[in-house]
Write a protein that holds these residues in place. Structure first.
Motif, PDB file in Angstrom:
ATOM      1  N   ALA A  92     -15.465   7.804  -5.094  1.00  0.00           N
ATOM      2  CA  ALA A  92     -14.678   7.332  -3.948  1.00  0.00           C
ATOM      3  C   ALA A  92     -14.193   5.899  -4.176  1.00  0.00           C
ATOM      4  O   ALA A  92     -14.708   5.161  -5.018  1.00  0.00           O
ATOM      5  N   HIS A  93     -13.210   5.506  -3.372  1.00  0.00           N
ATOM      6  CA  HIS A  93     -12.556   4.191  -3.471  1.00  0.00           C
ATOM      7  C   HIS A  93     -13.580   3.049  -3.433  1.00  0.00           C
ATOM      8  O   HIS A  93     -14.288   2.887  -2.434  1.00  0.00           O
ATOM      9  N   GLY A  94     -13.655   2.323  -4.506  1.00  0.00           N
ATOM     10  CA  GLY A  94     -14.533   1.149  -4.563  1.00  0.00           C
ATOM     11  C   GLY A  94     -15.970   1.425  -4.942  1.00  0.00           C
ATOM     12  O   GLY A  94     -16.743   0.498  -5.194  1.00  0.00           O
TER      13      GLY A  94
ATOM     14  N   PRO B  22     -11.009   4.915 -11.138  1.00  0.00           N
ATOM     15  CA  PRO B  22     -11.120   4.360  -9.784  1.00  0.00           C
ATOM     16  C   PRO B  22     -10.198   5.105  -8.824  1.00  0.00           C
ATOM     17  O   PRO B  22      -9.548   6.078  -9.205  1.00  0.00           O
ATOM     18  N   VAL B  23     -10.131   4.622  -7.584  1.00  0.00           N
ATOM     19  CA  VAL B  23      -9.061   5.059  -6.688  1.00  0.00           C
ATOM     20  C   VAL B  23      -8.043   3.938  -6.661  1.00  0.00           C
ATOM     21  O   VAL B  23      -8.332   2.810  -6.305  1.00  0.00           O
ATOM     22  N   GLY B  24      -6.852   4.250  -7.086  1.00  0.00           N
ATOM     23  CA  GLY B  24      -5.768   3.294  -7.296  1.00  0.00           C
ATOM     24  C   GLY B  24      -4.832   3.996  -8.258  1.00  0.00           C
ATOM     25  O   GLY B  24      -5.082   5.149  -8.637  1.00  0.00           O
ATOM     26  N   CYS B  25      -3.772   3.315  -8.679  1.00  0.00           N
ATOM     27  CA  CYS B  25      -2.834   3.990  -9.595  1.00  0.00           C
ATOM     28  C   CYS B  25      -3.558   4.574 -10.794  1.00  0.00           C
ATOM     29  O   CYS B  25      -3.233   5.659 -11.265  1.00  0.00           O
ATOM     30  N   SER B  26      -4.536   3.843 -11.302  1.00  0.00           N
ATOM     31  CA  SER B  26      -5.177   4.271 -12.548  1.00  0.00           C
ATOM     32  C   SER B  26      -6.165   5.411 -12.340  1.00  0.00           C
ATOM     33  O   SER B  26      -6.843   5.818 -13.284  1.00  0.00           O
TER      34      SER B  26
ATOM     35  N   GLY C  97       1.097  -2.659 -16.354  1.00  0.00           N
ATOM     36  CA  GLY C  97       0.039  -3.082 -17.265  1.00  0.00           C
ATOM     37  C   GLY C  97      -1.004  -2.011 -17.544  1.00  0.00           C
ATOM     38  O   GLY C  97      -1.653  -2.028 -18.590  1.00  0.00           O
ATOM     39  N   HIS C  98      -1.167  -1.072 -16.633  1.00  0.00           N
ATOM     40  CA  HIS C  98      -2.223  -0.063 -16.814  1.00  0.00           C
ATOM     41  C   HIS C  98      -2.100   0.672 -18.146  1.00  0.00           C
ATOM     42  O   HIS C  98      -3.095   0.924 -18.822  1.00  0.00           O
ATOM     43  N   GLY C  99      -0.842   1.024 -18.518  1.00  0.00           N
ATOM     44  CA  GLY C  99      -0.633   1.787 -19.749  1.00  0.00           C
ATOM     45  C   GLY C  99      -1.138   1.015 -20.959  1.00  0.00           C
ATOM     46  O   GLY C  99      -1.852   1.552 -21.812  1.00  0.00           O
TER      47      GLY C  99
ATOM     48  N   GLY D 234      -9.123  -1.410 -10.043  1.00  0.00           N
ATOM     49  CA  GLY D 234      -8.065  -2.298  -9.581  1.00  0.00           C
ATOM     50  C   GLY D 234      -8.629  -3.331  -8.622  1.00  0.00           C
ATOM     51  O   GLY D 234      -9.822  -3.333  -8.298  1.00  0.00           O
ATOM     52  N   ASP D 235      -7.738  -4.212  -8.152  1.00  0.00           N
ATOM     53  CA  ASP D 235      -8.221  -5.324  -7.313  1.00  0.00           C
ATOM     54  C   ASP D 235      -8.597  -4.875  -5.907  1.00  0.00           C
ATOM     55  O   ASP D 235      -9.532  -5.410  -5.315  1.00  0.00           O
ATOM     56  N   GLY D 236      -7.880  -3.878  -5.375  1.00  0.00           N
ATOM     57  CA  GLY D 236      -8.287  -3.366  -4.058  1.00  0.00           C
ATOM     58  C   GLY D 236      -9.619  -2.658  -4.173  1.00  0.00           C
ATOM     59  O   GLY D 236     -10.529  -2.857  -3.366  1.00  0.00           O
ATOM     60  N   ASP D 237      -9.744  -1.856  -5.214  1.00  0.00           N
ATOM     61  CA  ASP D 237     -10.951  -1.061  -5.442  1.00  0.00           C
ATOM     62  C   ASP D 237     -12.163  -1.970  -5.665  1.00  0.00           C
ATOM     63  O   ASP D 237     -13.225  -1.769  -5.068  1.00  0.00           O
ATOM     64  N   LEU D 238     -12.001  -2.983  -6.511  1.00  0.00           N
ATOM     65  CA  LEU D 238     -13.145  -3.811  -6.898  1.00  0.00           C
ATOM     66  C   LEU D 238     -13.393  -4.972  -5.939  1.00  0.00           C
ATOM     67  O   LEU D 238     -14.549  -5.261  -5.614  1.00  0.00           O
TER      68      LEU D 238
ATOM     69  N   ASN E  20      -6.255  -6.807 -12.458  1.00  0.00           N
ATOM     70  CA  ASN E  20      -5.771  -7.610 -11.330  1.00  0.00           C
ATOM     71  C   ASN E  20      -4.256  -7.656 -11.372  1.00  0.00           C
ATOM     72  O   ASN E  20      -3.667  -8.370 -12.175  1.00  0.00           O
ATOM     73  N   ASN E  21      -3.643  -6.859 -10.474  1.00  0.00           N
ATOM     74  CA  ASN E  21      -2.173  -6.911 -10.379  1.00  0.00           C
ATOM     75  C   ASN E  21      -1.735  -7.471  -9.026  1.00  0.00           C
ATOM     76  O   ASN E  21      -0.599  -7.323  -8.624  1.00  0.00           O
ATOM     77  N   ALA E  22      -2.660  -8.107  -8.339  1.00  0.00           N
ATOM     78  CA  ALA E  22      -2.344  -8.865  -7.126  1.00  0.00           C
ATOM     79  C   ALA E  22      -1.676  -8.024  -6.038  1.00  0.00           C
ATOM     80  O   ALA E  22      -0.966  -8.554  -5.188  1.00  0.00           O
ATOM     81  N   ILE E  23      -1.906  -6.718  -6.069  1.00  0.00           N
ATOM     82  CA  ILE E  23      -1.245  -5.842  -5.094  1.00  0.00           C
ATOM     83  C   ILE E  23      -1.982  -4.502  -5.034  1.00  0.00           C
ATOM     84  O   ILE E  23      -2.716  -4.165  -5.956  1.00  0.00           O
ATOM     85  N   TYR E  24      -1.803  -3.771  -3.951  1.00  0.00           N
ATOM     86  CA  TYR E  24      -2.231  -2.379  -3.920  1.00  0.00           C
ATOM     87  C   TYR E  24      -1.068  -1.557  -4.462  1.00  0.00           C
ATOM     88  O   TYR E  24      -0.069  -1.371  -3.786  1.00  0.00           O
ATOM     89  N   GLY E  25      -1.212  -1.109  -5.701  1.00  0.00           N
ATOM     90  CA  GLY E  25      -0.118  -0.365  -6.320  1.00  0.00           C
ATOM     91  C   GLY E  25       0.034   1.023  -5.727  1.00  0.00           C
ATOM     92  O   GLY E  25       1.085   1.405  -5.223  1.00  0.00           O
ATOM     93  N   MET E  26      -1.053   1.754  -5.728  1.00  0.00           N
ATOM     94  CA  MET E  26      -0.960   3.174  -5.416  1.00  0.00           C
ATOM     95  C   MET E  26      -0.438   3.467  -4.017  1.00  0.00           C
ATOM     96  O   MET E  26       0.290   4.430  -3.798  1.00  0.00           O
ATOM     97  N   THR E  27      -0.846   2.644  -3.060  1.00  0.00           N
ATOM     98  CA  THR E  27      -0.456   2.931  -1.674  1.00  0.00           C
ATOM     99  C   THR E  27       0.874   2.277  -1.299  1.00  0.00           C
ATOM    100  O   THR E  27       1.257   2.285  -0.139  1.00  0.00           O
ATOM    101  N   GLY E  28       1.531   1.655  -2.271  1.00  0.00           N
ATOM    102  CA  GLY E  28       2.893   1.210  -2.018  1.00  0.00           C
ATOM    103  C   GLY E  28       3.062  -0.267  -1.713  1.00  0.00           C
ATOM    104  O   GLY E  28       3.985  -0.650  -0.981  1.00  0.00           O
TER     105      GLY E  28
HETATM  106  C1  LIG Z   1     -11.620   5.085   1.772  1.00  0.00           C
HETATM  107  C2  LIG Z   1     -10.218   4.933   1.306  1.00  0.00           C
HETATM  108  N1  LIG Z   1      -9.430   4.040   1.908  1.00  0.00           N
HETATM  109  C3  LIG Z   1      -8.151   3.896   1.495  1.00  0.00           C
HETATM  110  C4  LIG Z   1      -7.658   4.657   0.477  1.00  0.00           C
HETATM  111  C5  LIG Z   1      -6.212   4.520   0.077  1.00  0.00           C
HETATM  112  N2  LIG Z   1      -6.022   3.807  -1.191  1.00  0.00           N
HETATM  113  C6  LIG Z   1      -5.807   4.473  -2.336  1.00  0.00           C
HETATM  114  S1  LIG Z   1      -5.546   3.465  -3.635  1.00  0.00           S
HETATM  115  C7  LIG Z   1      -5.692   2.090  -2.658  1.00  0.00           C
HETATM  116  C8  LIG Z   1      -5.490   0.712  -3.200  1.00  0.00           C
HETATM  117  C9  LIG Z   1      -5.604   0.597  -4.653  1.00  0.00           C
HETATM  118  O1  LIG Z   1      -5.269  -0.661  -5.059  1.00  0.00           O
HETATM  119  P1  LIG Z   1      -5.888  -1.270  -6.364  1.00  0.00           P
HETATM  120  O2  LIG Z   1      -7.331  -1.044  -6.416  1.00  0.00           O
HETATM  121  O3  LIG Z   1      -5.446  -2.701  -6.447  1.00  0.00           O
HETATM  122  O4  LIG Z   1      -5.248  -0.391  -7.539  1.00  0.00           O
HETATM  123  P2  LIG Z   1      -3.755  -0.386  -8.110  1.00  0.00           P
HETATM  124  O5  LIG Z   1      -3.105   0.832  -7.553  1.00  0.00           O
HETATM  125  O6  LIG Z   1      -3.087  -1.650  -7.713  1.00  0.00           O
HETATM  126  O7  LIG Z   1      -3.959  -0.289  -9.586  1.00  0.00           O
HETATM  127  C10 LIG Z   1      -5.947   2.447  -1.346  1.00  0.00           C
HETATM  128  C11 LIG Z   1      -6.105   1.471  -0.259  1.00  0.00           C
HETATM  129  C12 LIG Z   1      -8.534   5.597  -0.113  1.00  0.00           C
HETATM  130  N3  LIG Z   1      -8.144   6.395  -1.110  1.00  0.00           N
HETATM  131  N4  LIG Z   1      -9.802   5.712   0.309  1.00  0.00           N
END
Ligand SMILES: Cc1ncc(C[n+]2csc(CCOP(=O)(O)OP(=O)(O)O)c2C)c(N)n1
Ligand code: SF4
Ligand SMILES: [Mg+2]
Lengths: 351, 254
Positions: free
Chosen positions: B68-70, B49-53, B23-25, B93-97, B121-129
């Motif tokens: 930084a993340h979040g 953000p920190v995440g796939c996007s 969905g990001h694209g 992303g959902d993990g970030d936000l 909101n993709n209900a998952i942490y995409g980037m970290t697998g």
């Molecule tokens: C402080 C910190 N903790 C953990 C990570 C590892 N990390 C990178 S992306 C991510 C989760 C991203 O998930 P989301 O926000 O849902 O984005 P998505 O990839 O699903 O679009 C995590 C835990 C990090 N970069 N920095």
């Protein structure tokens, strides 16, 4: 020259920052630095700046990160536990090459500790409390006047190197009132047009970032950072020598400890004891050369810190076995007492 | 012949950095179309953000800030306070936000920071697998809830972000949309436009939560993944407006 004013260290730092052109301040309450956010809240908006009481120190340092991206002079302040929370942000500021000024009016730790003065955040400040290979200039003012002067300088140094700068004080510096005269800010102008964000018209897009997943790129960035750190180490070291010329024992102390040692030196001199003081004004870069130079002649170095002994490691490295090192420390908010130091000084001389 | 659709040159001429069916694209395209239609290319600061996007910074020809993340909402706050007339797009992303950055988003929203948040909101942490996200559905599997998310097992409940933020005084607009089908893509486009208009009119904080597929980490084909959004996600995350022009829209659908 301005006129003489009586101010608390915290307020002097706040006022100096505003005079230095700082327009964005973000902080979170913690004793013993609360006068800084209070001063900013009262004065900064009236003078055209922005004050936000952030939801946490983490948020505050990241607001600094954002404001710095636009080229604004930005600052945050806190005390030890809050500075721990800022470490992530400091590492990112270095990684993204952003200038900022951070003030730590340190208190006793570890943990929540107390609100008494402490120098136990030395390792965190100079050895890199956050992750990654990095350094920042760390100023350790001894007086309210010096706190104001170094705050102004900190903004120039941050802009010059595009790197955060830390002012490391303690509860005594923050709370004590002393007369001071605000100097004129340097007025130096820094051209940030090649990297700041916003108002893109007529130029390429800019990116503020600390990530690259391409092979070798982050290593290359680190080599470039190293060049910058080397330059800082060469140009930004500040140290004061006080009566060291003929000294048999040289104190090494910074900030509040230096203030106490200076007084001991004065008393000892009256008693005919030849002692002096090396006072690092920057603890990173550390004035190793000054100490090493004196260690060729003086046999005893006496390190005094409000901690279990942290800077002593850097003194030891500088002395490199050429002199004997003695230590007096008070951790957890304890303040070294002059009679105790004097007594130990006399024991050293008799040894 | 009249050209009705063309490349948006805010995206660099390169393949999308995202997986097929992601969905990001699509969401990037909607955001940059809105930026272009409002002639804000030179005035936009995009918060990666920190995440796939995070890869948006390789893909979008805009001024980009990557914190930084979040922490993006806090950094965006600093930017917007320093440059109040810029258009600041928060993209998270959902993990970030909703996990690591929960405090930052709630307080940026509550202060009414005049920014536009795009919440994917993709209900998952995409980037970290494929780890469990705060929005992972009950029963949905992830590498860190291999037997399916079970709130009774201490894994908590999926967080409904729009419902959570709608009560905050600083929020002017909160809407949930989806990009699993063409009509929903169009509704998402409209919601993003509203969010940007609000910012340009200095109305305060807008958030558009967008349900989005992560076929790779859901272990589904893109088609199945879109069906999962339609059949499972929307059931728990109802679409529509939750707040408009500062007025809470009362809902009874969950
Ligand atoms: C402080 C910190 N903790 C953990 C990570 C590892 N990390 C990178 S992306 C991510 C989760 C991203 O998930 P989301 O926000 O849902 O984005 P998505 O990839 O699903 O679009 C995590 C835990 C990090 N970069 N920095
Ligand atoms: S892992 Fe998921 S969220 Fe990330 S790019 Fe691939 S499909 Fe998209
Ligand atoms: Mg996600």
């Amino acid at each position: 020259m301005g006129e003489k004013q009586l101010m608390k260290g915290n307020e002097a730092i706040a006022e100096a920052a505003i005079r230095a052109g700082m327009t964005c301040y973000f902080g979170y309450p913690i004793t013993p630095q609360n006068e800084i956010p209070a001063y900013m809240a009262k004065h900064l908006p009236k003078r055209g700046g922005t004050f936000i009481q952030a939801e946490s120190e983490i948020a505050a340092i990241n607001m600094v990160y954002g404001a710095a991206c636009t080229g604004a002079r930005a600052m945050t302040s806190s005390s030890s536990p809050g500075i721990s929370l800022k470490q992530e942000g400091i590492s990112y500021l270095v990684g993204a090459r952003l200038p900022a000024v951070i003030v730590n009016i340190a208190r006793g730790g570890p943990g929540l500790g107390n609100i008494a003065p402490s120098q136990a955040d030395y390792f965190q400040a100079v050895k890199g409390g956050g992750h990654g290979d990095y350094h920042m200039v760390v100023y350790t003012p001894e007086t309210v006047q010096e706190a104001a002067d170094l705050t102004m300088k900190a903004f120039d140094v941050a802009d010059e190197y595009r790197n955060p700068v830390l002012i490391l004080g303690d509860a005594i510096l923050g709370q004590m009132m002393e007369p001071l005269i605000f100097k004129e800010p340097s007025g130096r102008k820094f051209d940030k047009s090649s990297w700041i964000l916003g108002n893109r018209k007529g130029r390429k897009s800019h990116l503020i970032n600390s990530l690259s997943l391409s092979e070798g790129v982050v290593e290359q960035w680190n080599w470039e950072l190293k060049k910058k750190f080397d330059l800082m180490a060469g140009k930004e070291t500040m140290v004061e020598e006080y009566m060291t010329e003929d000294a048999d024992v040289i104190f090494v102390a910074y900030g509040t400890s230096a203030r106490i040692c200076r007084s001991v030196v004065n008393q000892a001199r009256k008693q005919g004891i030849r002692t002096g003081l090396i006072r690092p004004i920057t603890v990173w870069p550390f004035p190793s050369e000054t100490i090493a130079g004196r260690a060729k002649k003086t046999k005893h170095f006496f390190v005094v810190e409000m901690s279990l002994g942290q800077m002593i490691e850097d003194v030891r490295l500088a002395v490199l076995g050429n002199a004997t090192i003695h230590f007096h420390g008070r951790p957890g908010g304890g303040v070294p007492a002059e009679p105790d130091i004097m007594k130990q000084l006399k024991e050293i001389l008799q040894s | 012949m009249k050209k009705v659709y063309e490349r948006n040159n805010i995206a660099f001429d390169m393949p999308s950095p995202y997986c097929p069916g992601c969905g990001h694209g699509v969401i990037h395209r909607l955001v940059i179309d809105a930026i272009k239609e409002n002639r804000q290319e030179d005035n936009t600061i995009f918060m990666a953000p920190v995440g796939c996007s995070i890869l948006s910074y390789t893909y979008l020809d805009l001024d980009v800030c990557q914190p930084a993340h979040g922490r993006t909402p806090a950094a965006a706050t600093g930017i917007k306070r320093a440059l109040p007339d810029s258009l600041v797009i928060l993209y998270q992303g959902d993990g970030d936000l909703a996990a690591i950055g929960t405090a930052e988003i709630i307080h940026a929203a509550n202060r009414g920071e005049n920014i536009t948040a795009i919440f994917v909101n993709n209900a998952i942490y995409g980037m970290t697998g494929g780890q469990m996200a705060p929005t992972t559905l009950v029963g949905q599997t992830a590498t860190t809830c291999p037997y399916g998310r079970n709130p009774k097992d201490g894994q908590g409940y999926p967080i409904r972000v729009c419902e959570l933020l709608q009560s905050l005084g600083g929020v002017t607009y909160a809407a949930r949309t989806s990009v699993h089908s063409a009509p929903n893509v169009l509704k998402t486009k409209k919601a993003i436009q509203t969010g940007i208009e609000n910012q340009m009119a200095k109305k305060g904080f807008s958030i558009i939560e967008i349900l989005s597929a992560c076929p790779v980490n859901w272990g589904m084909t893109p088609e199945k993944a879109n069906q999962f959004v339609a059949n499972e996600m929307i059931d728990y995350y109802p679409l529509g407006d939750f707040k408009k022009d500062g007025k809470i829209i009362q809902r009874s659908d969950h």
